[in-house]
Scaffold this active site. Structure first.
Site, short mmCIF file in Angstrom:
data_model
loop_
_atom_site.label_atom_id
_atom_site.label_comp_id
_atom_site.label_asym_id
_atom_site.label_seq_id
_atom_site.Cartn_x
_atom_site.Cartn_y
_atom_site.Cartn_z
N ASP A 165 0.87 -1.15 0.00
CA ASP A 165 0.00 0.00 0.00
C ASP A 165 0.91 1.22 0.00
OD1 ASP A 165 -2.26 1.59 0.38
OD2 ASP A 165 -1.87 1.66 2.52
N LYS A 166 0.37 2.35 -0.32
CA LYS A 166 1.25 3.51 -0.35
C LYS A 166 1.08 4.37 0.90
CE LYS A 166 0.36 7.25 -2.43
NZ LYS A 166 0.64 8.17 -1.34
N THR A 167 -0.11 4.92 1.01
CA THR A 167 -0.32 5.90 2.08
C THR A 167 -0.25 5.21 3.43
OG1 THR A 167 -1.85 6.89 0.55
CG2 THR A 167 -1.76 7.81 2.75
N GLU B 275 -4.18 19.92 1.48
CA GLU B 275 -4.86 21.20 1.73
C GLU B 275 -4.42 21.75 3.06
OE1 GLU B 275 -9.04 20.90 1.53
OE2 GLU B 275 -9.07 21.26 -0.63
N LYS C 145 -6.15 26.03 -8.10
CA LYS C 145 -5.03 25.26 -7.57
C LYS C 145 -5.13 23.89 -8.21
CE LYS C 145 -5.69 23.16 -3.67
NZ LYS C 145 -6.02 22.95 -2.27
N ARG D 176 5.10 16.56 -4.08
CA ARG D 176 3.84 16.70 -4.79
C ARG D 176 3.75 18.15 -5.21
NH1 ARG D 176 -0.06 12.90 -2.25
NH2 ARG D 176 -1.68 14.44 -2.38
N GLY E 140 -4.86 3.42 -3.32
CA GLY E 140 -6.12 4.04 -3.67
C GLY E 140 -5.93 5.48 -4.08
N ASP F 160 -1.61 -0.73 5.74
CA ASP F 160 -1.89 -0.26 7.09
C ASP F 160 -3.37 -0.02 7.34
OD1 ASP F 160 -2.12 1.91 5.43
OD2 ASP F 160 -1.63 3.31 7.02
#
Lengths: 1529, 369
Positions: free
Chosen positions: A420-422, A692, A758, A801, A882, A1035
């Site tokens: 998974d990434k996040t 944000e 943005k 990012r 995701g 996670d």
């Protein structure tokens, strides 16, 4: 809290099934829920809810009564146990019995009871956790008491009304009926379900929306019809029928799911819809697959072989016995005893009896104690893994947890990692790193240093618990904490009830901070230069305002700066809250503030709430929720007022003057708020997405802080200027197609209608208004654009990012015309989404670029290193996330999963057909690339074709290292990026083979926007089709299914919920721990267990063979010269301990070396320690050794007066000594425990033997060993035998091992030799691993028996090793000089990959033009690079040197069209690439220009470094280098 | 690295001690930094390469060869004489007797065999009878006994174990001693005569006591009835094994060697390990230091031939043997030691060659010069 979810629940599922069955007769496809208070009894006959499952969960398997039968029943599912019990029972049959029946039962009983105790303990743990959960409290409305009373979770029933307080965990799936929130919203945190810590909004059911007074359960009399329980978290459909017959729809936004936490909402009321096992959270967890490790599967094959050997031996003896009896004919010899009945046994019958007897005698051959030993060893291994300090994380006080006890050795055999990434790779903390405004870069060095300090802090792992630190940063931490005391006590209280301290602690950590507001994310150190400019600018503006000068006089760069920060502050959906009222929105006060002016009134009801709700297509619930809620409101309220706004606008336009009200003093209500805020301390921001929040915090660092947000107005506090109210006209929410969001505001200072946008750099840069060509301003504009683009590339290359900030000033006329059409779009009935989308597109054009930001989604510590090291270990790493594509790609670059020099295939398809075409094309493309390589290497092409054609036959394995008989599949230097939708198509039956073919030939695969189900599908696909060992790490709850499907599931027990952990086999505190877990513990566990299993087979075979040989000398009568006690306890007692100790403690290579040389991991991947042939080798060795152990005593005692057991006891002793010494040869590290265990074993044997032989002169028939051992010990012959026999028996093995160690040492062997070297020499050696790795790879290859494949194997392993090795120097370079623009041609790769025309959704392969270029220029080099390992390091260097050496050609190529780039390559197969690249939207010509000039600028500097590198590479011999260079030039 | 982790641990200890009340209750889960738990136990790590195992091979070779020679010499010094009296050949004196299959024919068949010893037997001589092809180790045979009965248990005397079937009862009376082993008791009588050069036959005194294990005679085997010496009365109500001529209480006249504690019986009851075996029959004790126990010369073996072996192609032998510290004559162990020693030595040489040829290859690639 969510613990139950991970637990196995076979029992449950069956229960649910039963209930379903029962219910299906009664109802149709829906569930009807009435309120329970309408009925007397929750369970009463009249209650229509009575059939629904209650909220009590039960995940245990047994009850006290059912334990014994059920557990035995389950244990007897294991074939081995049945077999052993069968044998034990066979002993009770007199004709065939071999031992005393009671004695024969002993081992089976022992083993069964050990397992039973283990099961009991596990079940008890489950029971306790169930109980804990069932006894959590919640407030339920009581019919009798007419108020909410505390009840246990388990007492909750469908139809109950529950009151949920802030920070409470939802006990069941609840339909939200009322909320204390003014907007009738309830915020929930779904971390336990999907791992996302940000808040989700849930909305009160529409019918109860406009309820002014408190919701009264007594007045509720509606009926809810909804779908039956299902496991789809993102779907809920139904309707509520009121008494008056009105029907209202129910959506997933109305449902609060069990396991989530209520946040930010004081109180919410709801009715339970699904409870207990029928909740979505519980249904979502299909019980974990029973995992059997690969090693065990392999072992079972060999156990099967043992059975075959056993049967063959028994059959042989039986036939022998029959013949033996037959030869005597009628003359019955005196020693051939008749049957008890005195009748004569026929030879055939006797043979049959003997067969059964021998099965008993030889039973040891099938290693009964092996299963128990393996379990014991695994428990020990788990214990040691647990105890590893390096797998402990001080910050969270969590250590590794092994939740699966039976697959430790699988850790050593993993081939594919799905991550998974996040939260797994990253910390899920977005941190503002740097920005560029108006073409000027503000590097925020201090900020970078600050982040670096956090990094250090993380690594030191001691800071977090300390109080009273001296560092200012620490102060902020403590103040932060103190501010949260209220909250914490509150939350801990709720968690205390769970009983689990650890859980409570974790929860308190969780709730301690608002999402995305850890100090690291909040406390941004401003760049002094920029700060000064902001101040400067603000003061100027103040001055201007004071003097009523128009703001257009402001220097453009300064105005850009202030606009930039205003955009950062307001162009978002961040909600402000103050910390004393945790997660309580400030805006409540504001709403109550009186309406003061007509304008104000009009303002309040401008259609600003109307948002572009075009994102319903996206799966993100965040935006939809919000917009949906607004839509709901606006549909009632705003339509008429929108008209009024228009009229108002017209009015204003006619007046044309400036309005004073923007400058009017801040309304008193704000002062009130402000004072409040001041009292309470700082404001806190509730953001929906972490970036944000990061941007808002960044702006706040520049004193430009968001202090309040109303639906229609945003309040911003600026230095010198004070608070400004921006009238919020529209919010065009973010959606993944536009990749940007915009707000339309009325600027209070200039009173212009301003659009702040943005978005992703790729889209924004295309929307920037082309700079005017003639005058200086245009020139400056262009320069800013160039520079910004350049910095963006740098950011992207640093893994940041990137977001671009732009603005646009609308004239009133423009706005009016746009608004008109926008309103039309909003009111349109058909195609509203599209119309709104187009409307947004119309607005977001001709933007003025303000600047760009670089946000770091901070990787966890050591992620790139871990990935590099795992790669080196031969692991394929796929990232399934995701997240959206850009983010994923950025992170992939940051963690070195993707290489900037790697070509990336992006698959985005909109339909099944498109996906098919796309895959086909990619395959062709890869094939084409490959073919051009193949021109130089025919062999390789053959391999490829074989594989491709073999795809439809299930291909055996993908990894080139997988096993000997697999076709090696060349892994290209390619990255594959695929999005969720395409993935869904690709996972269809018809396409999955193609998808796999593409994916497996890529070095890294990145699946974005994938759903949990897709994740698990991908893992399943790879696992089943490629027959490889997979590991999934994640996670969040969204990873649960993937974790369960994979062979090894790893959960990260970080700050996210515990769901992944509960489902996992291993829970790690951090991703970087994976390295040690796999490379060290995995390797150890595997090699230990593999060796132990082999040893076990050997040991038993050797022991049994002794008896087998004896059959030749006892007329095949099944007689054993070894006493039955020795026979039965030999495995259980005498030879058990040393092998257990060795299997637990033996380390073939030290941990340090294993980590330094990840290549050693391939040892496990290739199952080097336990190959099928090794079983047979061991068997042969066992037979040889038993021959020696049998025949030396045989000849030594032949024709003597020795009796059966006086002869058998020495043989037993010899066998024991031989077996122990054999273990000694196989033991690699001798600790005192090994010595002790061996000494203990020998002593134990003699002690037992002496005691046993002295204990009873008449017992233990038939051996009757009285005084045997005592006599033997006085016999010198016995000692002579003890010396010669083991030595003779072990001579071949010892000799073989010695030769192996010298002649063909395995990599592990080399690792061990490295271990022995002094530290410095080792360091030195490892630093020059290049030579070494090659030899290692070669060694792996040389071990393959198949000659034909040995070459590609070598290539592969070396290629992989070398491909991974070089990035290290590069990464250091990046961090050392962050400002220097490095290799822009490399950075462009990723950034261009991101660019995509927003609404062209046709199928196309998105191969970046630049990487193409690199590749094409490299084309001729690639061939040799693949075939010749020596050149490999240079293929990495050359693309870099190329453009530098020849900037002119590049510039030329760049200035010509896309076409030219590709066609300039002479290679024929590249035409395939042309087709691919042509369909790609053209690269904006500006950027390449810029890039090339930039590259020219910095080329000098880079040239130097390149030369350095060239020099470096020249040190190792490379005959091809010159030729290569010339080819390139 | 190790040091730093130690430090970390100490600091952790400080924290858990000093930190506030909130965390004091929560014990850190940090694993202990002990060598055992961190798998850092000091260890000896032998690496098996040609170089490292070389010495072992040479040492084994050098130790084994002398031992082997010693054993071989010892074994060769043992004197042994063996004579087969089965009577298979027509020419054999016992041919006639061997034709009988009966176990308990009333008339014992006698035959005598003449033999000569080439060398004198100096020390105590052990006289064995040897049987071949007799599977005393047959599973059902081995089991067929009742140890409690033999131990003098009076209950077992009248109720023998089931294991004794089908030799448990005869004529409705329990058999004592029961079982197949006892039933097949070797019942040949062997007598040895020295033929003086002058032709006189001197019987050689054969000692029949001390041939069984001491523990067997005194612990395992006991006559029932304790000290009651009237065995006849004790064994009243039992039957003799079917193959026996005499009941168990008539095995010998000496009460110390009669009944279950008859040593010939005890020796027989110790079942042989292999189908070809010998059992100690008598001991010829050395008279004095001057004369050899068995001088060189001619002897006659008088056999009372009772034991039929033809049914299983068996052979009966009489063996005379002296004994050394390592037992009877058996050159095997000496040869084995010499062989293994030589092989080790040879392998050592092979390894030496390997080591010289290839052993350095690794090191050169591993260790930079």
């Amino acid at each position: 809290m969510a613990r139950e979810i991970g637990e196995p629940r076979e029992a449950k599922s069956s229960k649910v099934k039963q209930q379903k069955k029962r219910r299906s007769k009664k109802e149709s496809k829906t569930r009807t829920v009435h309120a329970n208070i309408l009925y007397d009894h929750a369970k009463g006959d009249d209650n229509p809810n009575r059939h629904y499952a209650n909220n009590k969960i039960k995940t245990t398997k047994y009850t006290l009564l059912s334990f014994l039968p059920k557990n035995l029943f389950e244990q007897f599912h294991r074939f081995a146990n049945v077999y052993f019990v069968f044998i034990a029972l066979l002993n009770f049959v007199p004709v065939v019995n071999a031992f005393q029946p009671e004695l024969a039962l002993a081992p089976v009983v022992f083993i069964l009871s050990v397992t039973a105790i283990k099961d009991l303990w596990e079940d008890y743990r489950r029971h306790r956790s169930d109980k804990e959960i069932n006894h959590m409290d919640c407030l339920v409305y009581s019919r009798t008491e007419r108020r909410y009373v505390e009840k246990y979770w388990k007492e909750l029933r469908v139809g109950d009304f529950v009151r949920l307080r802030c920070n409470e965990i939802l006990p069941a799936d609840v339909l939200l009926l009322s909320s204390s929130d003014p907007d009738r919203l309830c915020h929930i945190e779904t971390a336990t379900l999907d791992g996302e810590t940000n808040l989700k909004q849930r909305q009160v059911v529409r019918s109860f929306l406009d309820l002014d007074c408190e919701f009264d359960p007594c007045k509720y009399n509606s009926v809810i019809e909804c779908e039956k329980p299902n496991n789809d978290l993102n779907r809920f459909r139904g309707y509520i029928i009121h008494r008056n017959g009105r029907r209202d729809g129910l959506y997933k936004d109305n449902l609060l799911l069990r396991g989530c936490t209520v946040r930010n909402t004081e109180e919410a009321l709801g009715i339970v819809i699904y409870a207990g096992h029928e909740t979505k959270a519980m249904l979502n967890n299909n019980g974990p697959r029973y995992k059997r490790s690969k090693l065990e599967r392999q072992m079972n094959v060999d156990v099967f072989w043992c059975v075959i050997i056993l049967l063959v031996m028994c059959l042989f003896c039986a036939i022998g016995h029959g013949l033996w009896m037959y030869q005597y004919g009628d003359k019955r010899p005196v020693f051939d005893v008749l049957s008890p009945e005195g009748t004569d046994l026929s030879p055939a019958l006797s043979a049959i009896y003997l067969f059964l007897t021998l099965i008993i005698v030889f039973q040891v051959l099938v290693p009964i104690s092996l299963f128990v030993s393996i379990e014991i060893v695994k428990i020990c291994q788990v214990y040691f893994i647990h105890q590893d300090m390096e797998l402990y994380d001080e910050e969270t006080d969590s250590q590794l947890q092994c939740r699966a006890l039976n697959i430790t050795e699988d850790l050593g055999q993993v081939q594919y990692i799905f991550s998974d990434k996040t939260g797994t790779l990253t910390e899920n903390k977005m941190v503002f790193r740097r920005c560029t405004v108006a073409g000027v870069e503000y590097s925020h060095d201090a900020n970078a240093r600050r982040l670096a300090m956090y990094q250090e802090m993380d690594s030191e792992e001691e800071e977090c618990t300390s109080h009273g630190g001296t560092l200012p940063r620490r102060d902020s931490v403590t103040s932060h904490q103190s501010a949260k005391v209220v909250l914490r006590s509150q939350s801990t209280k709720s968690h205390r009830r769970t009983g689990s301290r650890a859980e409570a602690k974790r929860a308190s950590i969780l709730s301690k901070h608002t999402a995305f507001s850890s100090p690291m994310e909040k406390d941004i150190t401003p760049d002094p230069e920029l700060l000064e400019k902001v101040n400067d600018c603000a003061s100027q503006m103040e001055f201007m305002r004071f003097h009523s000068q128009p703001f257009s006089h402001l220097p453009s760069d300064l105005s850009d700066i202030i606009d930039f920060f205003i955009a950062l502050t307001i162009c978002n959906t961040v909600v402000v809250s103050s910390p004393n009222q945790p997660r309580q929105k400030v805006r409540r006060f504001e709403l109550k503030s009186p309406v003061k002016t007509i304008e104000d009134f009009i303002k309040r009801f401008t259609p600003s709430r109307l948002t572009s709700g075009s994102n319903s297509s996206s799966s993100s619930s965040l935006v939809t929720t919000r917009s949906a809620s607004h839509k709901a409101c606006s549909s009632i309220l705003s339509s008429p007022s929108a008209e009024s706004t228009l009229t108002k606008l017209d009015e204003e336009r006619s007046r044309g003057g400036t309005l004073d009200h923007a400058f009017s003093p801040v309304p008193p209500s704000y002062d009130e708020t402000k004072s409040l805020i001041q009292e309470e301390g700082e404001l806190r921001y509730e953001a929906e997405s972490p970036d944000e929040a990061a941007l808002v915090y960044a702006a706040r660092a520049y004193k430009c802080s968001l202090v309040g947000r109303l639906p229609d107005q945003v309040t911003v506090e600026l230095p010198h200027l004070g608070k400004l109210n921006f009238e919020l006209l529209h919010t065009l929410g973010f959606d993944s197609t536009r990749k940007r969001m915009s707000v339309v505001v009325k600027h209070p200072l200039t009173d212009q209608i301003t659009v702040y946008t943005k978005g992703a750099d790729s889209v924004i840069m295309d929307l920037i208004s082309p700079p005017a060509t003639d005058h200086s301003k245009g020139k400056r504009q262009r320069k800013i654009l160039f520079k910004t683009q350049n910095y963006l590339n740098v950011y992207a290359a640093d893994g940041l990012r990137t977001l671009c900030i732009a603005k646009k000033v609308l004239s009133k006329e423009e706005y009016a015309s746009w608004l008109r059409r926008h309103l039309e779009a909003e009111t349109a009935i058909q195609g509203r989404e599209e119309l709104l989308f187009e409307s947004a597109l119309r607005l977001e054009t001709n933007l003025h670029l303000l600047g760009a930001t670089g946000i770091e989604d901070r990787l966890q510590d050591g992620v790139p290193e871990t990935i590099a090291s795992l790669r080196k270990a031969g692991l394929q790493i796929w990232v399934l996330t995701g997240d959206k594509q850009e983010t994923a790609i950025n992170i992939a670059y940051a963690c070195k999963l993707l290489d900037p020099e790697e070509e990336i295939i992006t698959l985005n398809a909109e339909s099944q057909e498109a996906c098919a075409v796309l895959l086909e094309e990619s395959l062709h493309y890869i094939q084409a690339k490959f073919l051009c390589n193949a021109s130089t290497d025919q062999h390789a092409s053959r391999v490829y074709h074989q594989d491709y054609s073999a795809l439809h036959v299930p291909a055996p394995a993908c990894s080139p290292y997988a096993s000997l008989h697999t076709v090696p599949f060349l892994v290209h230097r390619l990255g594959l990026v695929i999005d969720g939708r395409t993935l869904a198509y690709a996972l269809e039956k018809s396409l999955e083979d193609k998808f796999l073919a593409v994916a497996r030939s890529c070095r890294s695969v990145l699946c974005c926007r994938s759903t949990p189900l897709q994740k698990s599908k991908v893992v399943k696909l790879v696992r089943n089709k490629l027959k490889v060992m997979t590991l999934a790490i994640g996670d969040g709850a969204n990873d649960v299914s993937m974790i369960q499907v994979a062979d090894v599931g790893v959960g990260i027990s970080g700050q996210e919920g515990m769901q992944a952990v509960m489902a996992s086999d291993f829970a790690l505190p951090r991703f970087r721990n994976l390295q040690k877990l796999l490379l060290v513990h995995g390797h150890w566990c595997y090699s230990r267990l593999a060796n132990m299993i082999l040893y076990f087979f050997y040991k038993n075979a050797m022991f049994v063979a002794l008896i087998f040989w004896y059959q030749f000398y006892c007329g095949f009568s099944g007689s054993a010269m070894i006493d039955q006690w020795y026979l039965i306890f030999f495995n259980l007692m005498f030879s058990a301990f040393p092998q257990l100790i060795t299997a637990t403690l033996d380390k073939d290579v030290s941990a340090a070396t294993l980590q330094d040389l990840p290549q050693l991991y391939m040892n496990g991947q290739n199952s080097e320690e336990y190959k099928p042939y090794m079983f047979w080798m061991n068997m042969i060795d066992a037979f040889y050794q038993s021959l020696v152990c049998f025949f030396i005593p045989y000849f030594a005692y032949s024709d003597s007066d020795v009796d059966l057991f006086t002869w058998g006891t020495p043989i037993t002793t010899l066998a024991l000594l031989t077996i122990l010494l054999h273990l000694g040869i196989e033991t690699k590290t001798w600790t005192w425990m090994n010595w002790a265990s061996i000494v203990f074993s020998v002593c134990l044997f003699f002690t037992v033997a002496l005691c046993y032989n002295a204990s009873c002169p008449t017992c233990y028939s038939p051996s009757n060993p009285y005084w045997t051992m005592q006599r033997l010990l006085t016999d010198p012959l016995f000692y002579l035998l003890c010396v010669i026999t083991p030595i003779t028996a072990l001579l071949p093995r010892y000799f073989y091992r010695a030769c192996q160690g010298t002649l063909f040492p395995s990599p592990v062997h080399i690792g061990r030799q490295l271990d022995k070297l002094p530290t410095e020499i080792r360091r030195h050696l490892l630093s020059q691993t290049r030579v070494k790795l090659g030899s290692l790879g070669a060694l792996f290859a040389s071990r393959s028996s198949s000659f034909a494949f040995s070459r590609p194997l070598t290539k592969q392993s070396q290629r992989q090793e070398k491909a991974v090795a070089p990035p290290q120097p590069k990464s250091t370079e990046v961090t050392d000089t962050p400002r220097s623009s490095k290799h822009p041609e490399n950075h462009l790769g990723p950034s261009q990959k991101k660019e995509k025309r927003s609404h062209s959704q046709s199928q196309r392969s998105r191969v970046s033009a630049l990487t193409d270029l690199l590749d094409n220029t490299q084309g001729p080099l690639r061939g040799p690079s693949l075939t010749d390992t020596d050149t490999l390091p240079y293929t990495r260097e050359l693309p870099r040197t190329g453009p530098v050496l020849e900037p002119a050609t590049l510039t030329a190529a760049v200035e010509s069209s896309d076409h030219a780039w590709v066609t300039s390559t002479p290679l024929l197969p590249q035409t395939e690439c042309i087709q691919l690249t042509l369909s790609r939207p053209g690269v904006s010509p500006v950027i390449p220009n810029e890039r090339s000039s930039e590259s020219g600028l910095s080329s000098d500097q880079r040239f130097l470094s390149q030369e350095d590198r060239m020099e470096h590479t020249q040190t190792s011999d490379c005959p091809k280098e010159n030729t290569l260079k010339t080819t390139f030039l | 690295m190790m040091a730093s982790s130690y430090n970390a641990k100490e600091e952790d200890g400080h924290h858990s001690g000093a930190s506030g009340p909130g965390s004091s209750t929560v014990k850190s889960r940090k694993p202990d930094n002990t060598a055992f738990k961190q798998q850092r136990l000091p260890a000896w790590q032998p690496i098996l390469t040609a170089g490292t195992v070389l010495p072992a091979f040479f040492v084994i070779g050098l130790i084994f060869i002398p031992i082997g020679i010693g054993l071989y010499v010892t074994s060769n010094n043992i004197k042994e004489f063996e004579i087969d009296y089965t009577g298979i050949d027509m020419s054999s004196p016992c041919f006639n007797c061997s034709q009988s299959f009966s176990w308990n024919s009333s008339v014992p068949c006698k035959c005598s065999l003449a033999f000569s010893l080439d060398q004198p037997f100096e020390s105590n001589v052990f006289m064995y009878y040897g049987l071949s092809n007799f599977y005393q180790n047959h599973r059902r045979y081995v089991k067929s006994r009742d140890d409690s009965q033999l131990n003098g248990d009076s209950f077992s005397l009248t109720n023998p174990s089931k294991e004794c079937e089908p030799y448990r009862t005869s004529e409705n009376k329990p058999i004592a001693p029961c079982g197949a082993i006892a039933n097949s008791l070797f019942n040949d009588t062997l007598e040895l005569f020295y033929i003086d050069p002058n032709g006189t036959r001197t019987p050689i005194p054969l000692i029949k006591k001390g041939i069984a294990w001491w523990t067997d005679k005194h612990v395992k085997f006991r006559n029932p009835g304790g000290n009651n010496s009237n065995l006849t009365a004790i064994f009243q109500g039992t039957s003799k094994p079917v193959n026996w001529r005499k009941p168990v209480y008539e095995l010998d006249t000496d009460p110390e060697n009669n009944g279950f504690i008859n040593e010939d019986f005890i020796v027989w009851m110790r079942t042989a390990a292999l189908p070809t075996f010998r059992k100690l029959y008598r001991i010829i004790q050395k008279k004095n230091n001057m004369t050899p126990t068995l001088p060189r010369g001619n002897y006659t073996l008088e056999v009372t031939y009772n034991y039929p072996v033809r049914s299983f192609e068996g052979r009966k032998r009489m063996i005379l043997s002296t004994i050394s510290w390592m037992g009877g004559k058996n050159p095997f162990l000496g040869i084995a030691y010499i062989t293994v020693g030589s092989v080790c030595f040879f392998l050592g040489v092979v390894l030496l060659i390997i080591h010289h040829k290839y052993g350095n290859r690794n090191n050169s690639s591993d260790i930079p010069n």
